[in-house]
Design an enzyme around this catalytic site. Structure first.
Site, PDB file in Angstrom:
ATOM      1  N   LYS A 181       0.877  -1.164   0.000  1.00 18.23           N
ATOM      2  CA  LYS A 181       0.000   0.000   0.000  1.00 18.23           C
ATOM      3  C   LYS A 181       0.920   1.222   0.000  1.00 18.23           C
ATOM      4  CE  LYS A 181      -2.877   3.321   1.127  1.00 18.23           C
ATOM      5  NZ  LYS A 181      -2.316   4.694   1.251  1.00 18.23           N
ATOM      6  N   GLY A 234       6.116   5.500   8.776  1.00 19.03           N
ATOM      7  CA  GLY A 234       5.298   6.706   8.790  1.00 19.03           C
ATOM      8  C   GLY A 234       5.222   7.309  10.174  1.00 19.03           C
ATOM      9  N   GLY A 239       1.077   4.771  13.256  1.00 19.69           N
ATOM     10  CA  GLY A 239       1.626   3.528  13.791  1.00 19.69           C
ATOM     11  C   GLY A 239       0.860   3.034  14.995  1.00 19.69           C
ATOM     12  N   GLU A 256       8.706   1.568  11.570  1.00 21.90           N
ATOM     13  CA  GLU A 256       9.647   2.680  11.713  1.00 21.90           C
ATOM     14  C   GLU A 256       8.811   3.948  11.745  1.00 21.90           C
ATOM     15  OE1 GLU A 256      12.286   5.661   9.329  1.00 21.90           O
ATOM     16  OE2 GLU A 256      12.199   3.667   8.397  1.00 21.90           O
ATOM     17  N   CYS A 290      13.031  11.047   8.852  1.00 27.39           N
ATOM     18  CA  CYS A 290      12.886  10.818  10.289  1.00 27.39           C
ATOM     19  C   CYS A 290      14.220  10.683  11.000  1.00 27.39           C
ATOM     20  CB  CYS A 290      12.030   9.573  10.525  1.00 27.39           C
ATOM     21  SG  CYS A 290      12.602   8.137   9.622  1.00 27.39           S
ATOM     22  N   GLU A 388       7.782  16.208  16.173  1.00 26.20           N
ATOM     23  CA  GLU A 388       8.428  16.055  14.870  1.00 26.20           C
ATOM     24  C   GLU A 388       7.805  17.025  13.876  1.00 26.20           C
ATOM     25  OE1 GLU A 388       9.918  12.403  12.072  1.00 26.20           O
ATOM     26  OE2 GLU A 388       7.822  12.347  12.713  1.00 26.20           O
TER      27      GLU A 388
END
Length: 483
Positions: A181, A234, A239, A256, A290, A388
Protein backbone atom coordinates in the site's frame (compact mmCIF):
# COMPACT_ATOMS: atom_id res chain seq x y z
CA UNK A 1 1.27 12.74 -18.04
CA UNK A 2 0.95 8.93 -18.00
CA UNK A 3 -2.32 7.14 -18.70
CA UNK A 4 -4.52 6.28 -15.73
CA UNK A 5 -2.72 3.66 -13.63
CA UNK A 6 -4.22 0.23 -12.86
CA UNK A 7 -3.87 -1.80 -9.68
CA UNK A 8 -1.59 -4.85 -9.64
CA UNK A 9 -3.44 -7.82 -8.15
CA UNK A 10 -2.68 -11.51 -8.60
CA UNK A 11 -0.30 -10.89 -11.48
CA UNK A 12 -2.85 -8.83 -13.47
CA UNK A 13 -3.33 -5.11 -14.03
CA UNK A 14 -6.81 -4.39 -12.74
CA UNK A 15 -8.92 -1.22 -13.18
CA UNK A 16 -9.83 0.33 -9.82
CA UNK A 17 -13.40 0.10 -8.58
CA UNK A 18 -13.43 3.65 -7.27
CA UNK A 19 -11.78 5.58 -10.10
CA UNK A 20 -8.59 7.60 -9.89
CA UNK A 21 -7.12 10.58 -8.11
CA UNK A 22 -4.50 13.08 -9.24
CA UNK A 23 -0.87 12.83 -8.19
CA UNK A 24 0.57 16.35 -7.90
CA UNK A 25 4.11 17.50 -8.64
CA UNK A 26 5.24 19.38 -5.49
CA UNK A 27 7.54 21.62 -7.55
CA UNK A 28 5.14 22.72 -10.29
CA UNK A 29 1.73 21.90 -8.78
CA UNK A 30 0.92 20.19 -12.08
CA UNK A 31 -0.62 16.75 -12.46
CA UNK A 32 1.93 13.94 -12.75
CA UNK A 33 -0.59 11.15 -13.40
CA UNK A 34 -3.73 9.44 -12.21
CA UNK A 35 -3.38 6.89 -9.41
CA UNK A 36 -5.94 4.13 -8.86
CA UNK A 37 -8.37 4.34 -5.95
CA UNK A 38 -8.77 0.76 -4.72
CA UNK A 39 -11.93 -0.41 -3.01
CA UNK A 40 -11.86 -2.37 0.23
CA UNK A 41 -12.89 -5.46 -1.75
CA UNK A 42 -9.93 -5.05 -4.10
CA UNK A 43 -7.55 -4.78 -1.17
CA UNK A 44 -8.98 -8.01 0.22
CA UNK A 45 -8.62 -9.59 -3.25
CA UNK A 46 -4.94 -8.61 -3.29
CA UNK A 47 -4.41 -10.23 0.11
CA UNK A 48 -6.26 -13.36 -1.04
CA UNK A 49 -4.00 -13.54 -4.11
CA UNK A 50 -0.95 -13.23 -1.86
CA UNK A 51 -2.31 -15.98 0.39
CA UNK A 52 -2.85 -18.29 -2.58
CA UNK A 53 0.67 -17.65 -3.89
CA UNK A 54 2.36 -18.08 -0.52
CA UNK A 55 2.67 -21.87 -0.39
CA UNK A 56 4.51 -22.25 -3.69
CA UNK A 57 6.69 -19.16 -3.24
CA UNK A 58 7.70 -20.03 0.33
CA UNK A 59 8.64 -23.58 -0.71
CA UNK A 60 10.62 -22.48 -3.77
CA UNK A 61 14.40 -22.84 -3.36
CA UNK A 62 15.96 -19.70 -1.93
CA UNK A 63 18.19 -19.49 -5.00
CA UNK A 64 15.12 -19.20 -7.25
CA UNK A 65 13.68 -16.37 -5.19
CA UNK A 66 17.07 -14.67 -5.17
CA UNK A 67 17.31 -14.91 -8.95
CA UNK A 68 14.01 -13.03 -9.32
CA UNK A 69 15.31 -10.26 -7.06
CA UNK A 70 18.57 -10.03 -9.01
CA UNK A 71 16.70 -9.77 -12.31
CA UNK A 72 14.47 -7.06 -10.81
CA UNK A 73 17.58 -5.12 -9.82
CA UNK A 74 18.82 -5.40 -13.42
CA UNK A 75 15.52 -4.06 -14.78
CA UNK A 76 15.58 -1.14 -12.36
CA UNK A 77 19.17 -0.26 -13.20
CA UNK A 78 18.39 -0.30 -16.92
CA UNK A 79 15.56 2.17 -16.33
CA UNK A 80 17.16 4.51 -13.79
CA UNK A 81 16.54 7.68 -15.80
CA UNK A 82 12.80 7.28 -16.56
CA UNK A 83 12.14 5.86 -13.10
CA UNK A 84 14.01 8.77 -11.49
CA UNK A 85 12.17 11.29 -13.62
CA UNK A 86 8.84 9.96 -12.35
CA UNK A 87 10.06 9.76 -8.74
CA UNK A 88 11.25 13.35 -8.95
CA UNK A 89 7.90 14.52 -10.33
CA UNK A 90 5.99 12.71 -7.58
CA UNK A 91 8.19 13.48 -4.58
CA UNK A 92 9.95 16.75 -5.42
CA UNK A 93 13.40 15.21 -4.94
CA UNK A 94 16.42 16.82 -6.56
CA UNK A 95 17.81 15.07 -9.62
CA UNK A 96 20.79 13.56 -7.81
CA UNK A 97 18.62 12.32 -4.97
CA UNK A 98 16.01 10.81 -7.29
CA UNK A 99 18.62 8.93 -9.30
CA UNK A 100 20.99 7.90 -6.53
CA UNK A 101 19.20 7.79 -3.20
CA UNK A 102 15.79 6.78 -4.52
CA UNK A 103 16.00 4.57 -7.62
CA UNK A 104 19.68 3.69 -7.14
CA UNK A 105 19.21 2.60 -3.54
CA UNK A 106 16.04 0.74 -4.54
CA UNK A 107 18.01 -1.32 -7.06
CA UNK A 108 20.79 -1.89 -4.51
CA UNK A 109 18.32 -3.26 -1.99
CA UNK A 110 16.95 -5.81 -4.44
CA UNK A 111 20.55 -6.74 -5.26
CA UNK A 112 21.42 -7.05 -1.56
CA UNK A 113 18.61 -9.50 -0.83
CA UNK A 114 19.43 -11.56 -3.90
CA UNK A 115 22.29 -12.83 -1.74
CA UNK A 116 21.16 -16.11 -0.23
CA UNK A 117 21.83 -16.48 3.47
CA UNK A 118 21.44 -19.57 5.69
CA UNK A 119 18.11 -19.93 7.48
CA UNK A 120 19.23 -22.71 9.84
CA UNK A 121 21.58 -22.18 12.77
CA UNK A 122 22.88 -25.12 14.82
CA UNK A 123 22.94 -24.32 18.54
CA UNK A 124 25.46 -25.71 21.06
CA UNK A 125 24.32 -28.98 22.67
CA UNK A 126 23.14 -28.58 26.24
CA UNK A 127 23.07 -31.06 29.11
CA UNK A 128 19.57 -31.29 30.54
CA UNK A 129 20.08 -32.43 34.14
CA UNK A 130 16.37 -33.10 34.65
CA UNK A 131 15.30 -34.94 31.53
CA UNK A 132 11.71 -35.99 30.85
CA UNK A 133 12.25 -39.29 32.68
CA UNK A 134 14.43 -37.96 35.45
CA UNK A 135 17.66 -38.81 33.63
CA UNK A 136 20.30 -36.42 32.41
CA UNK A 137 20.33 -36.02 28.64
CA UNK A 138 22.33 -34.11 26.08
CA UNK A 139 19.97 -32.12 23.85
CA UNK A 140 20.81 -30.81 20.41
CA UNK A 141 18.98 -27.83 18.92
CA UNK A 142 18.52 -26.08 15.61
CA UNK A 143 17.04 -22.60 15.07
CA UNK A 144 15.19 -22.40 11.75
CA UNK A 145 13.73 -19.24 10.21
CA UNK A 146 10.42 -19.52 8.37
CA UNK A 147 8.53 -16.85 6.44
CA UNK A 148 5.75 -15.12 8.35
CA UNK A 149 3.22 -15.37 5.52
CA UNK A 150 1.39 -12.50 3.83
CA UNK A 151 2.97 -9.14 4.63
CA UNK A 152 1.27 -5.79 4.12
CA UNK A 153 3.89 -3.14 3.33
CA UNK A 154 2.68 0.41 3.98
CA UNK A 155 5.30 2.79 2.61
CA UNK A 156 6.28 6.41 3.24
CA UNK A 157 6.11 9.33 0.81
CA UNK A 158 9.61 10.65 1.36
CA UNK A 159 11.30 7.92 -0.67
CA UNK A 160 9.07 6.10 -3.17
CA UNK A 161 11.85 3.67 -4.18
CA UNK A 162 14.24 2.91 -1.33
CA UNK A 163 11.53 2.53 1.31
CA UNK A 164 9.30 0.07 -0.61
CA UNK A 165 12.34 -1.87 -1.85
CA UNK A 166 13.61 -2.13 1.73
CA UNK A 167 10.40 -3.91 2.65
CA UNK A 168 9.57 -5.93 -0.47
CA UNK A 169 13.03 -7.36 -1.17
CA UNK A 170 13.79 -8.95 2.24
CA UNK A 171 10.17 -10.09 2.61
CA UNK A 172 10.33 -11.92 -0.74
CA UNK A 173 13.81 -13.26 -0.05
CA UNK A 174 12.49 -14.96 3.09
CA UNK A 175 9.59 -16.51 1.15
CA UNK A 176 6.78 -14.15 2.14
CA UNK A 177 4.27 -12.69 -0.29
CA UNK A 178 3.30 -9.04 -0.10
CA UNK A 179 0.51 -6.52 -0.48
CA UNK A 180 2.00 -3.07 -0.95
CA UNK A 181 0.00 0.00 0.00
CA UNK A 182 2.05 3.00 -1.25
CA UNK A 183 1.87 6.47 0.21
CA UNK A 184 -0.99 8.32 -1.52
CA UNK A 185 1.21 11.28 -2.49
CA UNK A 186 3.63 9.35 -4.74
CA UNK A 187 2.35 5.84 -5.53
CA UNK A 188 3.17 5.70 -9.24
CA UNK A 189 6.83 4.77 -8.68
CA UNK A 190 5.77 1.69 -6.71
CA UNK A 191 3.78 0.51 -9.72
CA UNK A 192 6.95 0.86 -11.81
CA UNK A 193 8.63 -1.35 -9.21
CA UNK A 194 5.85 -3.89 -9.67
CA UNK A 195 6.44 -3.79 -13.43
CA UNK A 196 10.14 -4.46 -12.85
CA UNK A 197 9.31 -7.46 -10.65
CA UNK A 198 6.80 -8.73 -13.21
CA UNK A 199 9.46 -8.45 -15.92
CA UNK A 200 11.86 -10.31 -13.62
CA UNK A 201 9.47 -13.26 -13.47
CA UNK A 202 7.86 -12.89 -10.05
CA UNK A 203 4.96 -15.39 -9.95
CA UNK A 204 1.37 -14.07 -9.93
CA UNK A 205 0.15 -13.05 -6.49
CA UNK A 206 3.59 -12.85 -4.88
CA UNK A 207 3.58 -9.06 -5.21
CA UNK A 208 0.40 -6.98 -5.22
CA UNK A 209 0.06 -3.18 -5.22
CA UNK A 210 -3.09 -1.34 -4.15
CA UNK A 211 -3.17 2.42 -3.73
CA UNK A 212 -5.69 4.94 -2.54
CA UNK A 213 -6.04 8.41 -1.13
CA UNK A 214 -8.55 7.40 1.54
CA UNK A 215 -7.72 6.06 4.98
CA UNK A 216 -10.00 3.04 4.47
CA UNK A 217 -7.62 1.61 1.84
CA UNK A 218 -4.75 1.43 4.31
CA UNK A 219 -7.09 0.20 7.03
CA UNK A 220 -8.27 -2.66 4.81
CA UNK A 221 -4.66 -3.61 4.02
CA UNK A 222 -3.99 -3.91 7.75
CA UNK A 223 -7.17 -5.50 9.10
CA UNK A 224 -7.61 -8.12 6.35
CA UNK A 225 -7.76 -11.64 7.75
CA UNK A 226 -5.34 -12.98 5.12
CA UNK A 227 -2.56 -10.68 6.36
CA UNK A 228 -0.06 -12.09 8.89
CA UNK A 229 2.26 -9.11 9.32
CA UNK A 230 2.33 -5.36 8.75
CA UNK A 231 5.50 -3.44 7.90
CA UNK A 232 4.91 0.29 8.19
CA UNK A 233 6.96 3.45 7.81
CA UNK A 234 5.30 6.71 8.79
CA UNK A 235 4.03 8.78 11.66
CA UNK A 236 3.77 7.60 15.24
CA UNK A 237 0.06 8.50 15.27
CA UNK A 238 -0.69 6.17 12.34
CA UNK A 239 1.63 3.53 13.79
CA UNK A 240 -0.36 3.58 17.02
CA UNK A 241 -3.57 2.92 15.05
CA UNK A 242 -1.94 0.07 13.12
CA UNK A 243 -0.76 -1.48 16.39
CA UNK A 244 -4.32 -1.38 17.72
CA UNK A 245 -5.69 -3.14 14.63
CA UNK A 246 -2.88 -5.71 14.55
CA UNK A 247 -3.38 -6.43 18.23
CA UNK A 248 -6.83 -7.87 17.59
CA UNK A 249 -5.35 -10.78 15.61
CA UNK A 250 -1.82 -10.79 17.06
CA UNK A 251 -0.36 -9.84 13.69
CA UNK A 252 3.39 -9.32 13.60
CA UNK A 253 4.53 -5.72 13.26
CA UNK A 254 7.64 -3.94 12.01
CA UNK A 255 7.28 -0.19 12.35
CA UNK A 256 9.65 2.68 11.71
CA UNK A 257 7.94 5.75 13.10
CA UNK A 258 8.76 9.35 13.93
CA UNK A 259 12.06 10.85 14.96
CA UNK A 260 13.40 13.97 16.64
CA UNK A 261 17.09 13.20 16.46
CA UNK A 262 19.36 14.88 19.00
CA UNK A 263 22.68 16.16 17.71
CA UNK A 264 24.93 16.53 20.76
CA UNK A 265 27.82 18.85 19.91
CA UNK A 266 30.61 19.25 22.46
CA UNK A 267 32.84 22.30 22.43
CA UNK A 268 35.83 20.26 21.22
CA UNK A 269 33.97 19.05 18.12
CA UNK A 270 35.06 19.55 14.54
CA UNK A 271 32.67 22.43 13.86
CA UNK A 272 32.72 22.12 10.08
CA UNK A 273 31.84 18.43 10.29
CA UNK A 274 29.02 19.12 12.74
CA UNK A 275 27.60 21.97 10.69
CA UNK A 276 27.74 19.92 7.50
CA UNK A 277 26.08 16.93 9.16
CA UNK A 278 23.33 18.93 10.84
CA UNK A 279 22.89 20.95 7.66
CA UNK A 280 21.64 17.85 5.86
CA UNK A 281 18.37 18.43 7.72
CA UNK A 282 17.81 21.54 5.63
CA UNK A 283 18.59 19.93 2.31
CA UNK A 284 18.15 16.15 2.24
CA UNK A 285 14.53 15.47 1.18
CA UNK A 286 13.90 19.05 2.33
CA UNK A 287 14.04 17.86 5.91
CA UNK A 288 11.40 15.18 5.34
CA UNK A 289 13.40 12.39 6.88
CA UNK A 290 12.89 10.82 10.29
CA UNK A 291 16.61 10.27 10.88
CA UNK A 292 17.47 13.99 10.58
CA UNK A 293 19.41 15.66 13.43
CA UNK A 294 16.73 18.30 13.98
CA UNK A 295 17.30 18.91 17.71
CA UNK A 296 20.77 20.42 18.20
CA UNK A 297 22.21 20.36 21.70
CA UNK A 298 25.43 22.39 21.78
CA UNK A 299 27.83 22.96 24.66
CA UNK A 300 27.68 26.55 25.88
CA UNK A 301 31.23 27.46 24.87
CA UNK A 302 30.49 26.62 21.21
CA UNK A 303 26.88 27.79 21.16
CA UNK A 304 27.16 31.17 19.43
CA UNK A 305 29.75 30.01 16.91
CA UNK A 306 27.71 26.97 15.90
CA UNK A 307 24.56 29.04 15.42
CA UNK A 308 26.46 31.54 13.32
CA UNK A 309 27.88 28.82 11.08
CA UNK A 310 24.61 26.88 10.81
CA UNK A 311 22.84 30.09 9.86
CA UNK A 312 25.41 30.82 7.17
CA UNK A 313 25.16 27.24 5.89
CA UNK A 314 21.37 27.41 5.64
CA UNK A 315 21.48 30.79 3.96
CA UNK A 316 23.78 29.51 1.21
CA UNK A 317 21.50 26.64 0.16
CA UNK A 318 19.79 27.25 -3.19
CA UNK A 319 16.03 26.64 -2.90
CA UNK A 320 13.99 26.00 -6.02
CA UNK A 321 13.07 23.71 -8.89
CA UNK A 322 14.59 20.29 -8.13
CA UNK A 323 15.19 19.75 -11.85
CA UNK A 324 17.67 22.63 -11.96
CA UNK A 325 21.27 21.41 -11.53
CA UNK A 326 22.14 23.91 -8.81
CA UNK A 327 19.14 23.26 -6.58
CA UNK A 328 19.89 21.79 -3.16
CA UNK A 329 16.55 22.28 -1.38
CA UNK A 330 13.43 21.28 -3.27
CA UNK A 331 9.79 21.45 -2.18
CA UNK A 332 8.03 19.55 0.57
CA UNK A 333 5.49 16.98 -0.53
CA UNK A 334 2.26 19.03 -0.52
CA UNK A 335 0.62 22.36 0.19
CA UNK A 336 -0.88 20.91 3.36
CA UNK A 337 2.52 19.80 4.61
CA UNK A 338 4.09 23.16 3.77
CA UNK A 339 1.37 24.83 5.81
CA UNK A 340 2.03 22.44 8.69
CA UNK A 341 5.77 23.16 8.74
CA UNK A 342 5.17 26.90 8.54
CA UNK A 343 2.67 26.65 11.40
CA UNK A 344 5.38 25.06 13.56
CA UNK A 345 7.76 27.92 12.78
CA UNK A 346 5.08 30.42 13.79
CA UNK A 347 4.45 28.39 16.93
CA UNK A 348 8.16 28.52 17.74
CA UNK A 349 8.07 32.32 17.55
CA UNK A 350 5.11 32.42 19.92
CA UNK A 351 6.89 30.04 22.31
CA UNK A 352 9.86 32.39 22.47
CA UNK A 353 12.27 30.88 19.97
CA UNK A 354 14.37 33.24 17.88
CA UNK A 355 14.26 32.79 14.10
CA UNK A 356 17.88 33.12 13.05
CA UNK A 357 17.44 32.08 9.43
CA UNK A 358 14.39 31.41 7.29
CA UNK A 359 10.88 31.67 8.60
CA UNK A 360 9.64 33.32 5.40
CA UNK A 361 8.21 31.45 2.41
CA UNK A 362 10.58 31.52 -0.58
CA UNK A 363 9.34 33.90 -3.32
CA UNK A 364 8.65 31.23 -5.93
CA UNK A 365 5.66 31.32 -8.23
CA UNK A 366 4.79 27.62 -8.01
CA UNK A 367 5.56 24.76 -5.68
CA UNK A 368 5.39 23.87 -2.00
CA UNK A 369 8.61 25.39 -0.70
CA UNK A 370 9.80 26.04 2.84
CA UNK A 371 12.93 28.09 3.50
CA UNK A 372 15.66 26.36 5.57
CA UNK A 373 14.90 27.64 9.07
CA UNK A 374 17.04 27.80 12.21
CA UNK A 375 15.40 28.42 15.60
CA UNK A 376 17.61 29.44 18.53
CA UNK A 377 16.97 30.23 22.21
CA UNK A 378 14.83 27.11 22.49
CA UNK A 379 13.90 25.34 25.72
CA UNK A 380 13.04 21.67 26.33
CA UNK A 381 9.34 22.34 26.95
CA UNK A 382 8.66 23.97 23.57
CA UNK A 383 6.51 22.01 21.12
CA UNK A 384 8.98 22.77 18.32
CA UNK A 385 11.56 20.92 20.41
CA UNK A 386 9.35 18.00 21.43
CA UNK A 387 7.32 17.30 18.27
CA UNK A 388 8.43 16.05 14.87
CA UNK A 389 8.14 18.87 12.30
CA UNK A 390 9.36 16.84 9.28
CA UNK A 391 10.70 19.75 7.30
CA UNK A 392 13.85 21.88 6.87
CA UNK A 393 13.74 23.23 10.42
CA UNK A 394 16.44 22.89 13.11
CA UNK A 395 16.05 23.89 16.76
CA UNK A 396 19.02 24.69 19.04
CA UNK A 397 19.42 24.31 22.81
CA UNK A 398 22.56 24.60 24.95
CA UNK A 399 24.05 22.50 27.75
CA UNK A 400 26.93 22.85 30.18
CA UNK A 401 28.27 19.34 30.80
CA UNK A 402 28.04 15.75 29.68
CA UNK A 403 25.33 14.70 32.12
CA UNK A 404 23.08 17.57 31.10
CA UNK A 405 23.62 16.75 27.43
CA UNK A 406 22.56 13.13 27.96
CA UNK A 407 19.52 14.16 29.98
CA UNK A 408 18.41 16.64 27.32
CA UNK A 409 18.95 14.17 24.49
CA UNK A 410 16.92 11.49 26.26
CA UNK A 411 14.12 13.89 27.20
CA UNK A 412 12.05 12.97 24.16
CA UNK A 413 9.22 10.65 23.20
CA UNK A 414 11.32 9.61 20.22
CA UNK A 415 14.47 7.56 19.95
CA UNK A 416 15.34 6.72 16.35
CA UNK A 417 18.78 8.12 15.48
CA UNK A 418 20.88 10.47 17.63
CA UNK A 419 24.30 11.96 16.90
CA UNK A 420 27.39 12.95 18.90
CA UNK A 421 30.19 15.23 17.77
CA UNK A 422 33.31 15.43 19.92
CA UNK A 423 37.06 15.49 19.45
CA UNK A 424 37.28 13.12 22.42
CA UNK A 425 36.31 9.82 20.81
CA UNK A 426 36.19 7.99 24.14
CA UNK A 427 33.67 10.53 25.42
CA UNK A 428 31.65 10.35 22.20
CA UNK A 429 31.25 6.56 22.53
CA UNK A 430 30.56 6.84 26.25
CA UNK A 431 27.73 9.27 25.56
CA UNK A 432 26.47 7.26 22.60
CA UNK A 433 25.98 4.18 24.77
CA UNK A 434 23.78 6.18 27.16
CA UNK A 435 21.49 7.64 24.52
CA UNK A 436 18.05 6.04 24.29
CA UNK A 437 18.03 5.70 20.52
CA UNK A 438 18.05 2.82 18.07
CA UNK A 439 21.15 4.21 16.40
CA UNK A 440 23.83 6.77 17.14
CA UNK A 441 26.17 8.45 14.69
CA UNK A 442 29.57 9.41 16.13
CA UNK A 443 31.04 12.37 14.24
CA UNK A 444 28.97 11.46 11.19
CA UNK A 445 25.46 11.30 9.78
CA UNK A 446 26.45 8.39 7.54
CA UNK A 447 24.77 5.00 7.64
CA UNK A 448 26.10 1.44 7.53
CA UNK A 449 23.54 -0.47 5.49
CA UNK A 450 24.19 -3.72 7.33
CA UNK A 451 23.66 -2.18 10.77
CA UNK A 452 20.29 -2.77 12.48
CA UNK A 453 17.83 0.05 11.95
CA UNK A 454 14.87 0.95 14.16
CA UNK A 455 13.82 3.00 17.12
CA UNK A 456 13.39 3.10 20.87
CA UNK A 457 10.25 4.46 22.53
CA UNK A 458 7.68 5.92 20.11
CA UNK A 459 10.06 5.71 17.17
CA UNK A 460 9.10 2.17 16.29
CA UNK A 461 8.98 -1.56 16.83
CA UNK A 462 11.59 -4.04 15.58
CA UNK A 463 14.76 -3.78 13.51
CA UNK A 464 15.49 -4.17 9.83
CA UNK A 465 18.18 -3.47 7.20
CA UNK A 466 20.86 -5.98 6.22
CA UNK A 467 20.50 -9.43 7.75
CA UNK A 468 18.27 -7.97 10.46
CA UNK A 469 15.51 -7.49 7.88
CA UNK A 470 15.56 -11.21 7.13
CA UNK A 471 14.94 -11.85 10.82
CA UNK A 472 12.20 -9.21 10.87
CA UNK A 473 10.30 -10.93 8.05
CA UNK A 474 10.58 -14.41 9.54
CA UNK A 475 9.47 -16.55 12.44
CA UNK A 476 12.07 -18.61 14.31
CA UNK A 477 11.40 -22.25 15.04
CA UNK A 478 13.40 -24.38 17.46
CA UNK A 479 13.93 -28.07 16.66
CA UNK A 480 15.31 -30.04 19.62
CA UNK A 481 16.46 -33.69 19.80
CA UNK A 482 18.43 -35.92 22.13
CA UNK A 483 22.09 -35.70 21.24
Amino acid sequence: MRDAQSLFIGGSWVPPDDGHYEVIDPATEGVVGLAPEASREQVYAAAAAAREAFEAWSRAPAQERAAVLARAADVIQRNVLPYAELAQAESGATTGTARGMQVGVGAARFRRYARVEPVEQPLPPQVNEAGPFGKAAVMGALAVRHPVGVVTCVTSYNNPWANPAGKIAPALAMGNTVVVKPAPQDPLSVYRMAEALEAAGVPPGVVNVVSGSRAEVGEAAVDCGDVDMVSFTGSTAVGRRIAEVCGRDMKRQLMELGGKGAAVVFDDADVESAVSGIGTTFSFYSGQICTAPTRVLVQRGLHDRLIEQLSAYAGRLPVGDPREPGTVVGPVISAAHRDRVEAYVDLGRKEGARVVTGGVRPPLEHGFYVAPTLLADCTPDMRVVREEIFGPVVVVLHFDDEEEAIALANDSDYGLIDYVWSGDVARAFRVARRLRAGGVGVNTVGRNMEAPFGGFKKSGVGRDVGSYALHAYSETQAIVWPG
